[in-house]
Enzyme design. Structure first.
Site, PDB file in Angstrom:
ATOM      1  CE1 TYR A 160     -23.086  31.625 -14.661  1.00 44.22           C
ATOM      2  CE2 TYR A 160     -21.891  32.196 -12.668  1.00 44.22           C
ATOM      3  CZ  TYR A 160     -22.718  32.550 -13.720  1.00 44.22           C
ATOM      4  OH  TYR A 160     -23.161  33.833 -13.818  1.00 44.22           O
ATOM      5  CG  ASP A 197     -24.204  25.978  -8.853  1.00 40.06           C
ATOM      6  OD1 ASP A 197     -25.451  26.041  -8.888  1.00 40.06           O
ATOM      7  OD2 ASP A 197     -23.466  26.878  -9.290  1.00 40.06           O
ATOM      8  NE  ARG A 248     -23.560  44.210   8.232  1.00 39.67           N
ATOM      9  CZ  ARG A 248     -23.091  44.215   9.480  1.00 39.67           C
ATOM     10  NH1 ARG A 248     -22.942  43.072  10.144  1.00 39.67           N
ATOM     11  NH2 ARG A 248     -22.798  45.349  10.082  1.00 39.67           N
ATOM     12  CE  LYS A 262     -28.560  32.885 -13.182  1.00 42.92           C
ATOM     13  NZ  LYS A 262     -27.369  32.066 -13.007  1.00 42.92           N
TER      14      LYS A 262
HETATM   15  C1  LIG Z   1     -26.096  32.246 -12.513  1.00 43.36           C
HETATM   16  C2  LIG Z   1     -25.334  31.150 -11.896  1.00 43.36           C
HETATM   17  C3  LIG Z   1     -24.510  31.385 -10.789  1.00 43.36           C
HETATM   18  C4  LIG Z   1     -24.274  32.767 -10.228  1.00 43.36           C
HETATM   19  O1  LIG Z   1     -25.411  33.323  -9.675  1.00 43.36           O
HETATM   20  P1  LIG Z   1     -25.724  34.907  -9.625  1.00 43.36           P
HETATM   21  O2  LIG Z   1     -27.040  34.959  -8.956  1.00 43.36           O
HETATM   22  O3  LIG Z   1     -25.724  35.395 -11.030  1.00 43.36           O
HETATM   23  O4  LIG Z   1     -24.627  35.531  -8.841  1.00 43.36           O
HETATM   24  C5  LIG Z   1     -23.856  30.288 -10.235  1.00 43.36           C
HETATM   25  N1  LIG Z   1     -23.998  29.050 -10.746  1.00 43.36           N
HETATM   26  C6  LIG Z   1     -24.774  28.794 -11.812  1.00 43.36           C
HETATM   27  C7  LIG Z   1     -24.885  27.402 -12.315  1.00 43.36           C
HETATM   28  C8  LIG Z   1     -25.463  29.835 -12.420  1.00 43.36           C
HETATM   29  O5  LIG Z   1     -26.224  29.585 -13.499  1.00 43.36           O
END
Ligand SMILES: *Cc1c(COP(=O)(O)O)cnc(C)c1O
Length: 379
Positions: free
Chosen positions: A98, A170, A46, A195
């Site tokens: 988001y 983000d 961890r 993503k």
């Molecule tokens: C998908 C997404 C998240 C969250 O990420 P996960 O890997 O699904 O937990 C946060 N911000 C944006 C802009 C996203 O597209």
């Protein structure tokens, strides 16, 4: 080092025990110690894992940051950033962020006494009005999801610095290929590596990248104490994904441009949201802070009903109806009923998120096939 070289080499060293060119998946929970306290820097998985460390170094390098701290998902990464705050602190966020972040902030952290203000951040000077002595963090997403608004990161950074507030971006939608917020003055970058970084729709993963040593130390402490760590196989998949990020992103940009123009000329389409259009309200800022405009876009139909949108969503054959984005395959989604379903309708419409709004993550298939698929689905 230029981008393409960095994506392929950053963080990865041949494995010292075998010379394996690719960092192995260290699928272990613990490490044997020679004597109590005498070890090779690894005690428990961890806390430390070599596959994760290689990825953390690579991610820091490609965002031009000093430290990368990995988590089991993008939400776990966002959660770790908010855990830097304490009850009474205030955060200023973009209002069309988001849906999962909105839920995390309002449903999990607000009850613990952290206050979130959701505002339009397209005009940086207006942000100051919401800043008071409790404000500790600004949370920016750009391009925003799903309306593709562009926020001026450098302008936000200067407001943040002036008020001694930290700026977190983000950067999931842009990916490090299109935009590097730390170079523009941000203090913290968050990614859902699920993503574009992973890029193949086969992993859920998140990362926080920072420059400041003491913030990195706190985030490592949170990573280890709260335990939302990614497994080594997931880290390896992201490490592998990064190696082709530049090649994939170039094609996403090319296909994105073709599909955006196709939609704009379609008689049944009302509005197309894509930051590459010269008449996009913040195109000049996009041009200044991004290397390209990517494959994310949204559009509304002239028949602005949920039903009309549902007809399109159930008729595409190449565009798969699914949540998520940033993979090599094209996806289609309906924010109002999917990613943004947790935002109340009234608030959603107020923020311009119409019932017929359809979001596309344009993949890297042949663009002619993608256009033909949309043409038959829109009718
Ligand atoms: C998908 C997404 C998240 C969250 O990420 P996960 O890997 O699904 O937990 C946060 N911000 C944006 C802009 C996203 O597209």
């Amino acid at each position: 080092m230029k981008l393409a070289t960095k994506y392929i080499h950053a963080g990865v060293e041949p494995d010292p025990s075998t010379g394996a060119i690719m960092t192995p998946i260290f699928q272990t929970s613990t490490y044997v110690q020679q004597a109590p306290g005498k070890n090779k820097g690894y005690e428990y998985a961890r806390t430390q894992n070599p596959t994760r460390h290689a990825l953390e170094k690579a991610l820091a390098a490609i965002e031009n940051g000093k430290h990368g701290i990995c988590f089991g998902s993008g939400m776990a990464a966002a959660d770790a950033v908010i855990r830097l705050l304490k009850p009474g602190d205030e955060v200023i966020c973009t209002n069309d962020l988001y849906g999962g972040s909105y839920r995390l902030f309002t449903k999990i952290f607000a009850p613990y006494g952290i206050k979130f203000h959701f505002i339009g951040m397209q005009k940086a000077p207006e942000i100051s009005k919401y800043i008071n002595e409790h404000t500790k963090l600004m949370w920016v997403e750009t391009p925003t999801n799903p309306l593709m608004n562009i926020i001026d990161i450098a302008a936000c950074a200067s407001v943040a610095k002036q008020h001694h507030v930290r700026l977190c971006v983000d950067n999931t939608f842009a990916s490090p290929y299109l935009q590097n917020p730390i170079d523009l003055g941000a203090d913290i970058v968050v990614h859902s590596a699920t993503k574009y970084l992973g890029g193949h729709s086969d992993v859920v993963h998140g990362v926080v990248i920072v420059n400041e040593d003491d913030m990195a130390e706190k985030l490592h402490f949170i990573q280890n104490s709260c335990g939302a760590v990614p497994g080594p196989h997931d880290c390896w998949l992201v490490l592998r994904g990064i190696k082709t990020l530049h090649v994939r992103m170039k094609q996403h940009c090319i296909n994105g441009e073709i599909v955006a123009h196709f939609l704009r000329n379609h008689p049944k389409v009302n509005k197309v949201y894509w930051c590459g259009f010269e008449d996009h309200p913040n195109h000049e800022i996009a041009k200044k802070q991004m290397r390209g405009y990517g494959g994310m876009m949204s559009f509304t139909l002239k028949n602005n009903s949920m039903e009309a949108a549902f007809n399109v969503l159930s008729s595409t054959k190449l565009f798969s109806l699914a949540e998520s984005l940033g993979g090599v395959e094209s996806l289609i989604g309906h924010p109002a009923s999917m990613t943004h379903a947790s935002i109340p309708r009234e608030e959603r419409i107020k923020n311009g998120l119409e019932d017929s709004l359809i979001r596309l993550s344009v993949g890297i298939e042949d663009a002619d096939d993608l256009k033909a698929d949309l043409a038959q689905a829109i009718g």
